[in-house]
Design a protein around this motif. Structure first.
Motif, PDB file in Angstrom:
ATOM      1  N   PRO A  59       0.960  -1.395  -0.094  1.00 42.85           N
ATOM      2  CA  PRO A  59       0.115   0.009   0.000  1.00 42.85           C
ATOM      3  C   PRO A  59       1.043   1.280   0.032  1.00 42.85           C
ATOM      4  O   PRO A  59       2.129   1.105   0.400  1.00 42.85           O
ATOM      5  CB  PRO A  59      -0.825  -0.243   1.420  1.00 42.85           C
ATOM      6  N   TRP A  77      -8.123  -5.569   8.365  1.00 45.99           N
ATOM      7  CA  TRP A  77      -7.452  -4.306   8.782  1.00 45.99           C
ATOM      8  C   TRP A  77      -6.029  -4.468   9.216  1.00 45.99           C
ATOM      9  O   TRP A  77      -5.777  -5.226   9.785  1.00 45.99           O
ATOM     10  CB  TRP A  77      -8.189  -3.598   9.718  1.00 45.99           C
ATOM     11  N   VAL A  91      -5.000   0.384   6.887  1.00 46.31           N
ATOM     12  CA  VAL A  91      -5.218  -0.321   5.406  1.00 46.31           C
ATOM     13  C   VAL A  91      -6.241  -1.303   5.435  1.00 46.31           C
ATOM     14  O   VAL A  91      -6.271  -2.004   6.390  1.00 46.31           O
ATOM     15  CB  VAL A  91      -4.083  -1.110   4.583  1.00 46.31           C
ATOM     16  N   TYR A  93      -8.639  -4.209   3.500  1.00 51.94           N
ATOM     17  CA  TYR A  93      -8.701  -4.938   2.574  1.00 51.94           C
ATOM     18  C   TYR A  93     -10.065  -5.787   2.419  1.00 51.94           C
ATOM     19  O   TYR A  93     -10.525  -6.297   3.661  1.00 51.94           O
ATOM     20  CB  TYR A  93      -7.675  -5.970   2.521  1.00 51.94           C
ATOM     21  N   THR A 102      -9.126  -2.080  -1.819  1.00 44.40           N
ATOM     22  CA  THR A 102      -7.958  -1.518  -0.932  1.00 44.40           C
ATOM     23  C   THR A 102      -8.431  -0.019  -0.378  1.00 44.40           C
ATOM     24  O   THR A 102      -8.757   0.701  -1.287  1.00 44.40           O
ATOM     25  CB  THR A 102      -6.547  -1.461  -1.147  1.00 44.40           C
ATOM     26  N   SER A 103      -8.690   0.039   0.857  1.00 39.46           N
ATOM     27  CA  SER A 103      -8.770   1.510   1.477  1.00 39.46           C
ATOM     28  C   SER A 103      -7.679   1.712   2.384  1.00 39.46           C
ATOM     29  O   SER A 103      -7.197   1.089   3.186  1.00 39.46           O
ATOM     30  CB  SER A 103     -10.056   1.535   1.934  1.00 39.46           C
ATOM     31  N   GLU A 104      -7.028   3.182   2.317  1.00 38.06           N
ATOM     32  CA  GLU A 104      -5.823   3.571   2.945  1.00 38.06           C
ATOM     33  C   GLU A 104      -6.187   4.968   3.733  1.00 38.06           C
ATOM     34  O   GLU A 104      -6.744   5.737   3.413  1.00 38.06           O
ATOM     35  CB  GLU A 104      -4.745   3.616   2.267  1.00 38.06           C
TER      36      GLU A 104
END
Length: 268
Positions: A59, A77, A91, A93, A102-104
Motif C-alpha cells: 500500500p 485491517w 489499510v 482489504y 483496498t482503502s488507506e
C-alpha cells in the motif's frame, strides 16, 4: 510452512479471513523495537493454498505491517508502521468478487497522526507520522493505537477517545477486543476495559503481545514469557496442560475452524 511471501522470518501477527485466506505481516526494521527485521511485508495467502509464495501487498502508506484485525463484515485491517518516506497508517482489504478492494488511511484522511514528520528517506515528500502499532475490530467498529498513547476508533466516522485511566501516559503497543472487553497493552501493563465501558482491570508486570477470545469463551494472552488464560480474578498459567509449552515471546494467536488455537512467535 516456510517463509510467507519468501521474504521474511519474523511475524508480528497472523489472521484467517472469513473466506479462508491466511494473512501475515512483518514490520520495517526502523519501526520495530524488538529485532532487526530483514524485510517488511503484508502477505496474503489464498484459501486452500499452503503458505509459501503468497501475494505481497504494498500500500501507499507503507509496506510494513504491525498488527491485523478482522471486522464484522469480513474486512481485513492492517496497522502499518511508518518508515523512511512512508507515513504509515491503516489499510483495509475487502474481497469483492475476484478482486481485492483496498482503502488507506493516514494523516490526510483520519485523525491518527502524531506531531512529528517522517524522515523523507530521500523522497522529498514530507509526511506526518501516522504509523500505528495496534488494531482490533468488532462488529463495524475498528480501534487503533499508536506508541505515543493515541487511541482512535472508526465506526461510521472517526472518533478519538478522551484520556481515560491515565492511558495518555502509556505507550499503546496492542489493542484487542474480546468477550465484550477491550485489552490495551503497555510495555509492562495490561489494561482491560470491562463490558460496562467504565470499569478498568489493570494488570501490572505483564507484557502482552497477543490476545485471542476463542469460541469456547476463553481469553488467551501471549506474553514475553508464555501463553496464559485471562480470568476475572487472575491468570490461568496452564500448568496442568500436557506437552511442552511454547517459548516466548508469543507474538500471535489465532483460532482455526476446528477450534484449535495456533500460537506463533520468535520461536516459530
Amino acid at each position: 510452512y516456510g517463509q510467507p511471501c519468501n521474504l521474511f522470518g519474523y511475524w508480528t501477527d497472523l489472521q484467517f479471513a472469513p473466506n479462508g485466506d491466511f494473512w501475515v505481516v512483518s514490520p520495517p526494521p526502523s519501526g520495530d523495537d524488538d529485532v532487526n527485521v530483514p524485510n517488511p511485508a503484508i502477505c496474503r495467502h489464498l484459501a486452500g493454498t499452503t503458505p509459501g509464495a503468497g501475494n505481497l501487498l504494498t500500500p501507499n502508506v507503507g509496506d510494513g505491517g504491525r498488527d491485523i484485525a478482522v471486522d464484522g463484515d469480513g474486512r481485513i485491517w492492517v496497522a502499518v508502521a511508518s518508515d523512511l518516506g512512508q507515513s504509515g497508517g491503516l489499510v483495509a482489504y475487502e474481497n469483492v468478487g475476484s478482486s481485492l478492494r483496498t482503502s488507506e488511511f493516514n494523516w490526510l484522511s483520519a485523525p491518527i497522526a502524531g506531531l512529528s514528520l517522517v524522515n523523507t528517506g530521500g523522497t522529498g515528500v514530507n509526511n506526518w507520522d501516522s504509523g500505528l502499532t495496534a488494531v482490533a475490530g468488532v462488529g463495524e467498529r475498528v480501534v487503533v493505537g499508536r506508541s505515543d498513547g493515541l487511541l482512535a476508533a472508526l465506526t461510521q466516522r472517526w472518533q478519538q477517545f478522551s484520556e481515560s485511566n491515565g492511558l495518555g501516559s502509556v505507550p499503546i503497543e496492542g489493542v484487542w477486543l474480546g468477550r465484550g472487553r477491550a485489552f490495551l497493552a503497555g510495555a509492562t501493563t495490561l489494561h482491560v476495559l470491562q463490558p460496562d465501558g467504565l470499569t478498568w482491570d489493570n494488570r501490572a508486570g505483564v507484557h502482552a503481545r497477543a490476545v485471542l477470545a476463542d469460541r469456547a469463551g476463553r481469553v488467551w494472552v501471549g506474553t514475553d514469557t508464555d501463553v496464559r488464560l485471562y480470568t476475572g480474578d487472575g491468570w490461568d498459567l496452564l500448568t496442568d496442560v500436557e506437552g511442552t509449552p511454547p517459548i516466548g515471546p508469543v507474538m500471535a494467536l489465532v483460532e482455526d475452524r476446528a477450534g484449535r488455537v495456533w500460537i506463533g512467535g520468535t520461536g516459530g
